[in-house]
Scaffold this active site. Structure first.
Site, PDB file in Angstrom:
ATOM      1  N   SER A 107       0.836  -1.194   0.000  1.00 42.56           N
ATOM      2  CA  SER A 107       0.000   0.000   0.000  1.00 42.56           C
ATOM      3  C   SER A 107       0.881   1.259   0.000  1.00 42.56           C
ATOM      4  O   SER A 107       1.661   1.449  -0.920  1.00 42.56           O
ATOM      5  CB  SER A 107      -0.972  -0.047   1.184  1.00 42.56           C
ATOM      6  OG  SER A 107      -1.978   0.926   1.061  1.00 42.56           O
ATOM      7  N   ASP A 203     -10.258  -4.540  -4.387  1.00 45.42           N
ATOM      8  CA  ASP A 203      -9.637  -3.662  -3.404  1.00 45.42           C
ATOM      9  C   ASP A 203     -10.460  -2.378  -3.296  1.00 45.42           C
ATOM     10  O   ASP A 203     -10.543  -1.613  -4.251  1.00 45.42           O
ATOM     11  CB  ASP A 203      -8.212  -3.341  -3.870  1.00 45.42           C
ATOM     12  CG  ASP A 203      -7.412  -2.544  -2.855  1.00 45.42           C
ATOM     13  OD1 ASP A 203      -8.016  -1.871  -2.004  1.00 45.42           O
ATOM     14  OD2 ASP A 203      -6.170  -2.583  -2.931  1.00 45.42           O
ATOM     15  N   HIS A 233      -7.811  -5.502  -0.438  1.00 43.73           N
ATOM     16  CA  HIS A 233      -6.655  -4.629  -0.271  1.00 43.73           C
ATOM     17  C   HIS A 233      -5.543  -5.299   0.522  1.00 43.73           C
ATOM     18  O   HIS A 233      -4.361  -5.142   0.188  1.00 43.73           O
ATOM     19  CB  HIS A 233      -7.073  -3.333   0.432  1.00 43.73           C
ATOM     20  CG  HIS A 233      -5.952  -2.352   0.585  1.00 43.73           C
ATOM     21  ND1 HIS A 233      -5.310  -1.776  -0.495  1.00 43.73           N
ATOM     22  CD2 HIS A 233      -5.336  -1.845   1.706  1.00 43.73           C
ATOM     23  CE1 HIS A 233      -4.356  -0.955  -0.059  1.00 43.73           C
ATOM     24  NE2 HIS A 233      -4.350  -0.993   1.264  1.00 43.73           N
TER      25      HIS A 233
END
Length: 254
Positions: A107, A203, A233
Site C-alpha cells: 500500500s 480492493d 486490499h
C-alpha cells in the site's frame, strides 16, 4: 551495522532524532529483503512475519521497521508526512543493511519503496509491490473527502477520518500538501530492475486501475502485474501470502 536475532525488536535513533523500532537479520547469502508497511500499518502483520520467516529460512537478510507514529516507534501519527516517513525508511535501510536489496512495499509502502529506490540507486536489485498506493494523498485520499471535509482540512488544518479498526484518526493539511511534493505517477519513474505488482481487483482502498497507472509510469521493462480477481486490499489470505512468497523467491533467484 547492528544485527538482531530473528523476531527481536530493537530501536535506533534516526538522523532526524526519531526513535524507530525495527527487526533485522543479516543475510547468509543473497539479498536483504526490506519490508515497507502501509499507512497506519506496522511490522506485526501476517504478511510481513510470514515473509520474514521465509526469507530467513532461505538464508536471505530481512529488515522490517515501523515509521514514526506507527506501531512500536515513537512519535505522533498526526505529525507524520510522506517526507518524514521517507526519511524513516532511508534511515532504517542505511543504518542496518549492506549490499543488494529487494524492497517489498505494501500500500503506502509501495510509494515508500519507489522513493527509497530512487534515492538508493544501484543497491536495489528488485521490488515487489502489494496494492501499491503512490500519490495516494492527492489521487486517492483527497478526492474521497466531501466538500465540507476538504474545507475543514484547508481552514482548520485537519479532519478526522473514520477507521474500520477503532477510533477516527487525523488527516492533516500538512500530510496532503507534503505528499504532492513526492508525486510519481505524472511522469516516468526512472527505475530499471525487475518489479512484480500484486493487486486485488476487489480492493476498496486502492482501485486496480491505480496499479495500471503505476505500471504505465514505470521506466523499466521487466514489470509484471498480477491481477487477483477476488483479491481485497490486504491480500492476507493464505493463497495471497503464498503468492507473495513465490514472487519474492523468483526475484531472489534472479
Amino acid at each position: 551495522m547492528t544485527g538482531t536475532f530473528a523476531g527481536m525488536t530493537e530501536y535506533f535513533t534516526s538522523p532526524q532524532g526519531r526513535r524507530l523500532a525495527y527487526r533485522y537479520t543479516p543475510p547468509v547469502h543473497g539479498p536483504t529483503f526490506v519490508w515497507l508497511s502501509g499507512f497506519k500499518s506496522d511490522m506485526s502483520g501476517s504478511k510481513v512475519t510470514r515473509l520474514e520467516a521465509w526469507a530467513i529460512g532461505a538464508g536471505h537478510g530481512f529488515l522490517a521497521f515501523d515509521y514514526s507514529g506507527h506501531g512500536l516507534s515513537d512519535g505522533d501519527f498526526a505529525d507524520g508526512t510522506i517526507s518524514a516517513w521517507r526519511e524513516d525508511a532511508l534511515a532504517a535501510i542505511e543504518a542496518h543493511t549492506d549490499g543488494a536489496l529487494v524492497l517489498v512495499g505494501s500500500s503506502m509502502g509501495g510509494w515508500m519503496a519507489l522513493l527509497a529506490a530512487l534515492a538508493l540507486e544501484e543497491r536495489v536489485k528488485a521490488m515487489t509491490l502489494i496494492a501499491p498506493a503512490p500519490d495516494f494523498t492527492q489521487k486517492l485520499m483527497w478526492p474521497e473527502f466531501n466538500a465540507d471535509q476538504q474545507a475543514e482540512i484547508m481552514d482548520k488544518g485537519f479532519t478526522l477520518r473514520p477507521s474500520d479498526y477503532g477510533e477516527p484518526y487525523t488527516i492533516t493539511r500538512n500530510l496532503i500538501e507534503d505528499g504532492e511534493k513526492w508525486s510519481l505517477l505524472d511522469g516516468p519513474i526512472m527505475v530499471d530492475f525487475p518489479i512484480r505488482v500484486l493487486q486485488g481487483m476487489e480492493d476498496p482502498d486502492v482501485p486496480w486501475q491505480h496499479a495500471l497507472k503505476l505500471v504505465d509510469a514505470l521506466g523499466g521493462g521487466d514489470v509484471i502485474l498480477h491481477l487477483i480477481k477476488d483479491g481485497d486490499h490486504r491480500l492476507s489470505r493464505e493463497e495471497d501470502i503464498q503468492r507473495l512468497i513465490g514472487v519474492c523467491g523468483e526475484l531472489a533467484s534472479t
